[in-house]
Design an enzyme around this catalytic site. Structure first.
Site, short mmCIF file in Angstrom:
data_model
loop_
_atom_site.label_atom_id
_atom_site.label_comp_id
_atom_site.label_asym_id
_atom_site.label_seq_id
_atom_site.Cartn_x
_atom_site.Cartn_y
_atom_site.Cartn_z
N ILE A 79 -54.72 -26.84 -4.58
CA ILE A 79 -53.47 -26.01 -4.90
C ILE A 79 -53.90 -24.62 -4.61
O ILE A 79 -53.06 -23.64 -4.06
CB ILE A 79 -52.95 -26.27 -6.27
CG1 ILE A 79 -52.53 -27.70 -6.21
CG2 ILE A 79 -51.73 -25.32 -6.69
CD1 ILE A 79 -51.94 -28.41 -7.59
N SER A 94 -60.03 -23.93 -2.86
CA SER A 94 -59.49 -25.12 -2.23
C SER A 94 -58.42 -25.85 -3.01
O SER A 94 -57.87 -25.09 -4.22
CB SER A 94 -60.75 -26.42 -2.37
OG SER A 94 -61.06 -26.64 -3.68
N ASP A 132 -67.43 -17.55 -12.68
CA ASP A 132 -67.44 -18.73 -13.24
C ASP A 132 -66.52 -18.35 -14.48
O ASP A 132 -67.02 -17.49 -15.64
CB ASP A 132 -68.98 -19.10 -13.96
CG ASP A 132 -68.70 -20.52 -14.74
OD1 ASP A 132 -67.57 -20.97 -15.09
OD2 ASP A 132 -69.83 -20.74 -15.09
N ASP A 181 -63.23 -17.84 -7.23
CA ASP A 181 -63.75 -19.25 -7.56
C ASP A 181 -65.12 -19.10 -7.83
O ASP A 181 -65.89 -18.21 -7.53
CB ASP A 181 -63.28 -19.93 -6.38
CG ASP A 181 -63.09 -21.52 -6.62
OD1 ASP A 181 -64.32 -22.12 -7.09
OD2 ASP A 181 -62.33 -22.02 -6.44
N TYR A 221 -58.22 -32.65 -20.95
CA TYR A 221 -57.58 -32.09 -19.88
C TYR A 221 -55.97 -31.87 -20.20
O TYR A 221 -55.43 -30.73 -20.30
CB TYR A 221 -57.53 -32.91 -18.63
CG TYR A 221 -56.88 -32.37 -17.50
CD1 TYR A 221 -56.98 -31.15 -16.69
CD2 TYR A 221 -55.74 -33.10 -17.12
CE1 TYR A 221 -56.47 -30.86 -15.62
CE2 TYR A 221 -54.94 -32.70 -16.09
CZ TYR A 221 -55.38 -31.56 -15.29
OH TYR A 221 -54.55 -31.01 -14.24
#
Length: 293
Positions: free
Chosen positions: A21, A19, A67, A40, A160
């Site tokens: 970008i 999903s 993962d 993914d 992040y």
């Protein structure tokens, strides 16, 4: 060693492909006729995205459910892709997670998972890709998806922001080491992009706060996928180690601040002062706060 021409059939591996970008990047390359290896951990969402690519573009899509926080899984992505569809020509590392956690509430487990997915996985997939290219004596292109957070800290995003700053340095390091082998490594740094994804939900209040930019709108996934496709293509053969900021001008500055002065001072207006007079700015109209700033 050279990369295949854009018109030639290319094999493109995209992580975080289900999903947002990542899915838009898959669509951009599928429209060019590339074979897509979509990676993914969300198997159901990945299958839906792959099905849409097949229906819309007649694309050949290999689905790889993994993962990427697992180092063995990340290292094996390129091998799985090549076993299914032959040599990989382009790798796009779009996988990333952003669980908003203030530092006072941060746990080692949350910090490590963000670093594992956002940085270590990109390193492992890129190294695996580079090894395959070197062994086959061919060039290739890698594009990493960074973020404006690499430049500006924000509450709840220390993990992040740190991971994206690290990803940008990883991009440069890989460009230096792999360049002699004909492998280009670049990054695209998006501003806030509106995506239809449940992977990293944000509030509208947050979205509005980080969406202020000189071009006056939020980004779209297609804004980013076009830049990725360009960096990975034949029109950018002498670009490596670059971070392309596709952010509506956010990194350049903000239009949200008012003018900072209260009027021209004598020094600003005349450009000079009479002998023996002070050269200090006229601060009579400024608040105490403005004087100290």
């Amino acid at each position: 060693m050279t990369e295949p021409r854009t018109g030639a059939r290319r094999h493109v591996v995209v992580t975080g492909a289900a999903s947002g970008i990542g899915a838009a990047v898959c669509e951009a390359f599928a429209a060019d006729g590339a074979h897509i290896s979509a990676v993914d951990q969300r198997g159901d969402t990945l299958r839906r995205t792959a099905s849409e690519l097949r229906e819309r573009y007649g694309a050949e899509v290999t689905e790889i459910v993994a993962d990427l926080a697992d180092p063995d899984a990340a290292s094996a992505v390129v091998d799985h892709a090549e076993e299914a569809a032959g040599p990989v020509h382009v790798l796009v590392n779009a996988a990333g997670i952003y669980p908003a956690v203030p530092l006072l509430e941060m746990t080692p487990a949350v910090w490590d998972r963000v670093m594992d997915v956002n940085v270590r996985a990109a390193m492992l997939t890129t190294v695996a890709f580079a090894r395959a290219c070197v062994a086959a004596e061919r060039g290739g292109a890698v594009v990493n998806i960074s973020s404006g957070a690499a430049l500006r800290a924000r509450p709840g995003a220390a993990h992040y922001a740190t991971s994206k700053a690290a990803l940008e340095m990883l991009t440069k390091s890989c460009a230096v080491e792999f360049g002699p082998h004909g492998i280009r490594v670049n990054a695209v740094s998006p501003g806030f992009v509106t995506v239809d994804s449940d992977a990293n939900p944000v509030t509208e209040e947050y979205a509005a706060a980080v969406s202020v930019n000189p071009l006056g709108r939020r980004g779209l996934p297609d804004d980013i996928s076009r830049a990725v496709r360009w960096l990975a293509g034949e029109e950018s053969p002498w670009i490596t180690g670059a971070v392309l900021r596709v952010d509506g001008g956010s990194a350049a500055g903000t239009t949200a601040l008012p003018l900072h002065w209260t009027g021209l001072t004598g020094v600003q207006r005349d450009g000079a002062t009479a002998p023996g007079t002070s050269t200090a700015p006229d601060t009579s109209a400024m608040s105490d706060h403005e004087e100290r700033v």
